[in-house]
Motif scaffolding. Structure first.
Motif, PDB file in Angstrom:
ATOM      1  N   THR A 119       0.843  -0.956  -0.178  1.00 49.44           N
ATOM      2  CA  THR A 119      -0.166  -0.058   0.191  1.00 49.44           C
ATOM      3  C   THR A 119       1.369   1.178   0.066  1.00 49.44           C
ATOM      4  N   TRP A 120       1.506   1.987   0.572  1.00 47.00           N
ATOM      5  CA  TRP A 120       2.484   3.312   1.258  1.00 47.00           C
ATOM      6  C   TRP A 120       3.529   3.351   0.029  1.00 47.00           C
ATOM      7  N   LEU A 121       4.387   1.920   0.063  1.00 45.69           N
ATOM      8  CA  LEU A 121       6.011   1.537  -0.705  1.00 45.69           C
ATOM      9  C   LEU A 121       4.933   2.091  -2.681  1.00 45.69           C
ATOM     10  N   PRO A 122       3.862   1.445  -3.047  1.00 46.06           N
ATOM     11  CA  PRO A 122       3.372   2.075  -4.316  1.00 46.06           C
ATOM     12  C   PRO A 122       2.424   3.578  -5.099  1.00 46.06           C
ATOM     13  N   GLY A 123       2.456   3.975  -3.427  1.00 52.13           N
ATOM     14  CA  GLY A 123       1.495   5.063  -3.018  1.00 52.13           C
ATOM     15  C   GLY A 123       1.912   6.204  -2.748  1.00 52.13           C
ATOM     16  N   SER A 124       3.808   6.241  -2.887  1.00 53.30           N
ATOM     17  CA  SER A 124       4.695   7.222  -2.041  1.00 53.30           C
ATOM     18  C   SER A 124       5.397   7.195  -3.371  1.00 53.30           C
TER      19      SER A 124
END
Length: 160
Positions: A119-124
């Protein structure tokens, strides 16, 4: 769960390491070997414990849970002048990290890691950098206690 980003100044660690994979997890064996011997390390730079993973540069490009990596159980040291027999050294180089707080027992860590990587990494605006990943277990760490806390440090760099 939003991380803080922090520029880590290099750290010197002393401890023990083992090769393992996610499907052949030897973390318990590693810590059972390290903890009785950690008191032999005299030049510690703090009381925190470090659980470190050193991955090959392409490890996350083609993720395979059976692929091996190095896992370390260690403490930070001031220098490498007094490394006890049976211990090894590792330098974590200076670099940018995304720091997440995992709350709860270690057995629930998979949920935190899934959030980070799915979640976090792909959206960051960041991507994984090729440096060691690690968790810091300080004063709030209580092993399998639901009130336990540890910091998860993921090496990152801005996306190109």
């Amino acid at each position: 769960m939003e991380p803080r980003t922090e520029m880590l100044t290099g750290k010197k660690l002393a401890g023990k390491r083992i090769s393992m994979s996610f499907t052949n997890n030897k973390t318990k064996e590693l810590w059972q070997s390290f903890m009785p011997a950690r008191g032999e390390i005299r030049n510690t730079a703090g009381r925190e414990l470090f659980s470190v993973e050193v991955y090959d540069p392409c490890y996350f490009l083609d993720f395979n849970p059976g692929k091996e990596f190095e896992k370390w159980a260690a403490v930070e040291v001031n220098d490498f002048n007094e490394v006890p027999p049976g211990m090894e050294t590792l330098v974590i180089p200076t670099g940018l990290y995304a720091v997440f707080i995992h709350r709860g027992p270690g057995s629930g860590g998979e949920k935190t890691y899934r959030h980070i990587f799915e979640t976090w990494l792909p959206g960051s605006s960041y991507e994984i950098d090729c440096r060691p990943h690690f968790a810091v277990m300080g004063e709030k760490y209580k092993k399998d206690d639901p009130g336990s806390e540890e910091e998860i440090w993921i090496p990152v760099k801005k996306k190109a």
